[in-house]
Write a protein that holds these residues in place. Structure first.
Motif, PDB file in Angstrom:
ATOM      1  N   ALA A 226       0.663  -1.028   0.024  1.00  0.00           N
ATOM      2  CA  ALA A 226       0.241   0.017   0.044  1.00  0.00           C
ATOM      3  C   ALA A 226       0.811   1.413  -0.138  1.00  0.00           C
ATOM      4  N   PRO A 227       0.055   2.203  -0.997  1.00  0.00           N
ATOM      5  CA  PRO A 227       1.740   3.444  -0.843  1.00  0.00           C
ATOM      6  C   PRO A 227       0.742   4.401   0.281  1.00  0.00           C
ATOM      7  N   GLN A 228       0.297   3.887   1.316  1.00  0.00           N
ATOM      8  CA  GLN A 228       0.306   4.660   2.794  1.00  0.00           C
ATOM      9  C   GLN A 228      -0.789   3.858   3.046  1.00  0.00           C
ATOM     10  N   ILE A 229      -0.413   4.150   4.861  1.00  0.00           N
ATOM     11  CA  ILE A 229      -1.729   3.661   5.504  1.00  0.00           C
ATOM     12  C   ILE A 229      -2.879   3.625   5.502  1.00  0.00           C
ATOM     13  N   SER A 230      -3.373   4.739   5.390  1.00  0.00           N
ATOM     14  CA  SER A 230      -4.804   4.570   5.088  1.00  0.00           C
ATOM     15  C   SER A 230      -5.237   4.346   3.804  1.00  0.00           C
ATOM     16  N   SER A 231      -4.247   3.963   2.939  1.00  0.00           N
ATOM     17  CA  SER A 231      -4.990   3.358   1.445  1.00  0.00           C
ATOM     18  C   SER A 231      -4.884   2.000   1.677  1.00  0.00           C
ATOM     19  N   ILE A 232      -4.299   1.080   2.759  1.00  0.00           N
ATOM     20  CA  ILE A 232      -4.549   0.109   3.424  1.00  0.00           C
ATOM     21  C   ILE A 232      -5.961  -0.846   3.307  1.00  0.00           C
ATOM     22  N   ILE A 233      -6.748   0.177   3.714  1.00  0.00           N
ATOM     23  CA  ILE A 233      -7.926  -0.402   5.035  1.00  0.00           C
ATOM     24  C   ILE A 233      -8.988  -0.665   3.009  1.00  0.00           C
ATOM     25  N   PRO A 234      -9.242   0.166   1.680  1.00  0.00           N
ATOM     26  CA  PRO A 234      -9.860  -0.503   0.631  1.00  0.00           C
ATOM     27  C   PRO A 234      -9.195  -1.697  -0.100  1.00  0.00           C
ATOM     28  N   MET A 235      -7.996  -1.945   0.235  1.00  0.00           N
ATOM     29  CA  MET A 235      -6.863  -3.141  -0.653  1.00  0.00           C
ATOM     30  C   MET A 235      -7.619  -3.720   0.416  1.00  0.00           C
ATOM     31  N   VAL A 236      -7.825  -3.690   1.928  1.00  0.00           N
ATOM     32  CA  VAL A 236      -8.494  -5.266   2.354  1.00  0.00           C
ATOM     33  C   VAL A 236      -9.427  -5.224   2.016  1.00  0.00           C
TER      34      VAL A 236
END
Length: 300
Positions: A226-236
């Motif tokens: 993920a490019p940053q922590i906040s983008s982890i959520i939509p990837m999950v």
């Protein structure tokens, strides 16, 4: 023409009397008269007509009074502005935020408190990652940064930990573990694909998660980064894998993810405030003082 000439002139022009103007200025009347004569000689015009009981302005004097009052007002405003800047009551602060640090409630609360106490200081936010913000501090393009420690030893910077939060597992909403568990151990994720961000943009959190997995007896299988922590959520949400994120990230209320507490050994996610050791800006010092006050209240 010097500012004192204008100040003397304005006093005489508004008092319409040399003696009263001299008393107002706290000087003798003869030196005041001499200063006005010098000003008239420099300008090559008469500024006053002498009367039996004072003076009156000539046409040239009236014009100079309008200009002089404007100039003196600007000088006083400049003095006020400089003093307010020196006291940290105005100016600007360039604030950096790394790794979704702005989700931690104590960070926006600190900023809000600062804004209430120093409403005329402009805050300029910048979102980036910890290594880039450290570079910005060294390059003087950032004044203060909320970072994810640790960082390499750096004598030029002060790094003060503000808070350490625990971390949560985040799973797709329909994942079997999300359906049947209210908490989870890291061992239960041994066969899962992990979504993390590249280590080079935040090795502190990355190492904390990977290290906790190793202590749980397995090496995490890494999937897409993920490019940053906040983008982890939509990837999950999209089903690319599972992850471990700081607790405050659960403020991202993705409808297709579930956050679960970790049972047993748990990685920690510290947030620190970093600034230049030699920075003498009053605005920076006020911000640091407020941050320290908040830390003391939290520790009570």
């Amino acid at each position: 023409m010097e500012l004192r000439h204008l100040r003397y002139f304005v006093a005489v022009a508004t008092e319409r009397h040399f003696t009263r103007a001299a008393a107002r200025l706290g000087i003798g009347q003869p030196p005041l008269s001499m200063q006005i004569r010098q000003l008239e000689r420099e300008l090559g015009v008469r500024l006053f007509r002498r009367l039996s009981r004072g003076v009156e302005l000539t046409e040239a004097g009236q014009l100079l009074l309008e200009r002089a009052e404007s100039i003196m007002a600007q000088v006083e405003q400049a003095k006020t502005d400089v003093l307010r800047l020196a006291r940290g009551e105005s100016g600007r602060l360039r604030l950096g935020f790394a790794g979704a640090t702005y989700f931690q409630p104590r960070v926006p609360a600190l900023i809000q408190s600062y804004r209430e106490q120093h409403p005329d200081v402009q805050l300029l936010p910048e979102q980036s990652n910890t290594p880039a913000l450290i570079e910005g501090l060294h390059a003087n393009t950032i004044d203060l940064a909320f970072i994810r420690p640790p960082i390499e030893a750096d004598d030029a910077l002060v790094v003060e930990t503000l808070v350490e939060e625990d971390m949560l597992v985040v799973l797709p909403h329909r994942h079997p573990l999300a359906v049947k568990a209210e908490a989870i151990s890291l061992e239960a994720l041994a066969g899962e694909t992990f979504i993390l961000f590249p280590r080079e943009i935040g090795h502190g959190l990355y190492d904390a998660v990977v290290g906790a997995c190793h202590r749980a007896g397995f090496s995490p299988k890494l999937g897409l980064a993920a490019p940053q922590i906040s983008s982890i959520i939509p990837m999950v949400e999209a089903g690319f894998g599972v992850s471990v994120v700081p607790r405050s990230v659960n403020r991202i209320n993705g409808p297709e993810v579930t956050y679960l507490p970790i049972v047993g050994d748990m990685p920690r996610a510290p947030i620190a405030l970093a600034y230049r050791r030699d920075d003498r800006s009053a605005a920076v010092q006020h911000f640091v003082t407020l941050a320290r006050l908040g830390m003391r209240e939290i520790s009570r």
